[in-house]
Design an enzyme around this catalytic site. Structure first.
Site, PDB file in Angstrom:
ATOM      1  N   GLU A  28       0.298  -1.149  -0.278  1.00 13.06           N
ATOM      2  CA  GLU A  28      -0.066   0.378  -0.054  1.00 13.06           C
ATOM      3  C   GLU A  28       1.328   1.763   0.054  1.00 13.06           C
ATOM      4  OE1 GLU A  28      -2.971   2.581   2.721  1.00 13.06           O
ATOM      5  OE2 GLU A  28      -2.794   1.058   3.609  1.00 13.06           O
ATOM      6  N   ASP A  72      10.308   4.968  16.136  1.00  6.51           N
ATOM      7  CA  ASP A  72      10.261   6.784  15.587  1.00  6.51           C
ATOM      8  C   ASP A  72      10.302   8.017  17.082  1.00  6.51           C
ATOM      9  OD1 ASP A  72       9.202   8.981  15.075  1.00  6.51           O
ATOM     10  OD2 ASP A  72       7.056   8.831  15.666  1.00  6.51           O
ATOM     11  N   ASP A 131      10.695  11.241  18.228  1.00  7.05           N
ATOM     12  CA  ASP A 131      10.509  12.988  17.904  1.00  7.05           C
ATOM     13  C   ASP A 131      10.663  13.764  19.038  1.00  7.05           C
ATOM     14  OD1 ASP A 131       8.404  15.094  17.950  1.00  7.05           O
ATOM     15  OD2 ASP A 131       7.490  13.778  16.817  1.00  7.05           O
TER      16      ASP A 131
END
Length: 514
Positions: A139, A205, A207
């Protein structure tokens, strides 16, 4: 400006079995969702918004197999911009920088035409030179210039992905999982359970907004070289654990373009992990829990787990330099009180508080040294030396250990921003980070799209004047993007080499069966 809602004429009006079995992933890459929530006029699309699907692309036989070509001349030169993309305009001298803005559609189109490494992206996600379901059932999601958002896009080859990106010219795009069937065909399947994710790179991730309670130099979306050291520390710790504790080899770290980094682990074993295993691995790496007012945030058992002992060894020098000296986290009295709360002995705390009250402006480096100095002086008759050592180790971990958004890592279905796209707020390219030169990586020095296009103009002008001979440089080779693309190319080559070995072993095993 809010994302526009696009109506899907075939979308069901009420929840269906498909909706309950396979909920939509978050509509944007997680780091972008968090940063755009900070600005009320640029909120992300809500879960209730309907997602439009683009029409199926016409597939020609020659398009399906042309990615098997060993030629690496994917990037257009200025003389022949897009030979493989029939619908793209011919390349003229750019002359877009510095006046043009990186959000301008013509800037984005020129970037996709000339600089985006589609060939290597295809090879990375396909795990082979020849097209396979690893890519064809993958996808992709596009954010268009008008903020419309297209989910469940898929392409048999990298060249067809490139054609559609040049046609749609998205402001960015994201990568999702490999499904059991072509994502474009999901609504035609008789059973919703027949369409489910089966593979996806394991991702992490980091951040910097998650460090706001302990970084003193910047906050929110702002970063500087001082607070980037938190990302450097996190990469070192997580990368070591993934390699040494789990045996993963194909780990690529990618700058988010603004204030963080993503890890993509492409080992076959990692890609095939189900959600339960991903959750367990994320839990293994998670240490900092609770909010800023939750008291002691690190409580680890002794003896220390080997992963934490190794992490402390990696982080101790960073704590002295990057935390005590650069961040100076306890310079203010109320923050120094936070340090005292983390120490185990009341009498020692009272002595430290008294000393610091008489010496306003004392640095965090000095305050940290005061702990041991007063402990040795006998300021507390009840002090437990081992408890103090354990507390100091916990403090080092609280101020240096990675603060991961583990929700990104737990599910295959999560979408994550593609490497090499342009960050919409900064114009910087989301480039891979060479961990062999991690200390030298400068997030503020990563090129912006307009700078890159200006570099092509400058190179071409110089080349015309000099009229040099030899092989004509590809456009990315004319720019400061070259070392990042070369690193990505090398990473992909290593992955493909190992994938061939895995395939050969499987074929040998099959041949031995009677």
């Amino acid at each position: 400006m809010p994302h526009s809602t696009v109506t899907d004429p075939v979308a069901p009006s009420s929840p269906t079995e498909e909706d309950s079995v396979l909920p939509d992933a978050p509509p944007h890459a997680v780091d972008e969702v968090k940063e755009e929530r900070e600005e009320a006029d640029e909120n992300e699309q809500e879960d209730g918004d309907t997602i439009r699907e683009a029409p199926k692309a016409d597939v020609k036989l020659e398009d399906i197999f042309n990615d098997d070509d060993e030629d690496d001349d994917e990037f257009s030169s200025s003389g022949a911009a897009t030979a493989k993309v029939e619908s793209s305009p011919p390349a003229a001298p750019l002359q877009l920088a510095p006046a043009a803005k990186y959000t301008d559609p013509e800037v984005m189109l020129a970037f996709y035409q000339r600089l985006f490494p589609f060939r290597y992206l295809f090879q990375w996600l396909n795990h082979s030179m020849k097209p396979s379901n690893d890519f064809g059932h993958r996808e992709f999601a596009f954010t268009l210039q008008n903020d419309a958002y297209l989910r469940y896009q898929s392409f048999p080859t990298g060249d067809l992905l490139r054609k559609d990106i040049l046609r749609l010219n998205p402001s960015r795009f994201e990568i999702g999982p490999v499904y059991t069937a072509n994502p474009r065909d999901r609504k035609t399947l008789r059973k919703s359970t027949a369409f489910r994710p089966i593979a996806k790179e394991l991702v992490f991730d980091i951040d910097l907004t998650d460090y706001d309670e302990i970084r003193t130099c910047c906050d929110k979306a702002n970063i500087c070289h001082k607070c980037w050291s938190f990302v450097t520390m996190a990469i070192k710790v997580v990368d070591a654990a993934l390699r040494e504790d789990f045996g993963f080899e194909h780990i690529m770290w990618v700058y988010s373009g603004r204030r963080g980094a993503h890890a993509w682990i492409s080992d076959k074993r990692a890609r095939n992990m189900d959600d339960q295993k991903r959750k367990a691995l994320a839990g293994y790496l998670e240490l900092i829990k609770g909010g800023a007012q939750s008291g002691k945030r690190v409580n680890v058992k002794r003896p220390l787990h080997p992963h934490l002992a190794r992490s402390l060894d990696i982080l101790k020098d960073h704590f002295q330099r990057d935390i005590l000296e650069d961040q100076d986290p306890w310079a203010e009295p109320q923050k120094a009180e936070r340090l005292l709360q983390l120490l185990p002995d009341k009498a020692l705390n009272d002595a430290l508080r008294k000393k610091w009250d008489t010496a306003p402006g004392r640095s965090s480096t000095s305050k940290w040294a005061d702990i041991d100095a007063l402990a040795k002086s006998g300021a507390s008759k009840t002090l437990d030396g081992k408890a103090l050592l354990d507390a100091k180790q916990d403090i080092v971990l609280e101020y240096t250990y990675p603060r991961l958004d583990v929700e990104v890592s737990k599910k295959q279905i999560h979408l994550l921003k593609s490497p090499f796209v342009i960050h919409p707020k900064t114009g910087r390219v989301c480039v891979p980070i060479d961990t062999r030169r991690l200390a030298k990586f400068d997030p503020l020095g990563v090129p912006t799209v307009t700078e890159l296009l200006g570099e092509i103009d400058e190179y071409d002008g110089r080349d015309l004047r000099e009229e040099g001979e030899g092989k004509k440089a590809q456009d990315y080779e004319k720019t400061s993007l070259k070392p990042y693309v070369d690193y990505f190319r090398s990473y992909v080559a290593g992955l493909l080499k190992d994938e061939k070995g895995v395939k050969r072993e499987r074929e040998d095993d099959d041949a031995m069966e009677f």
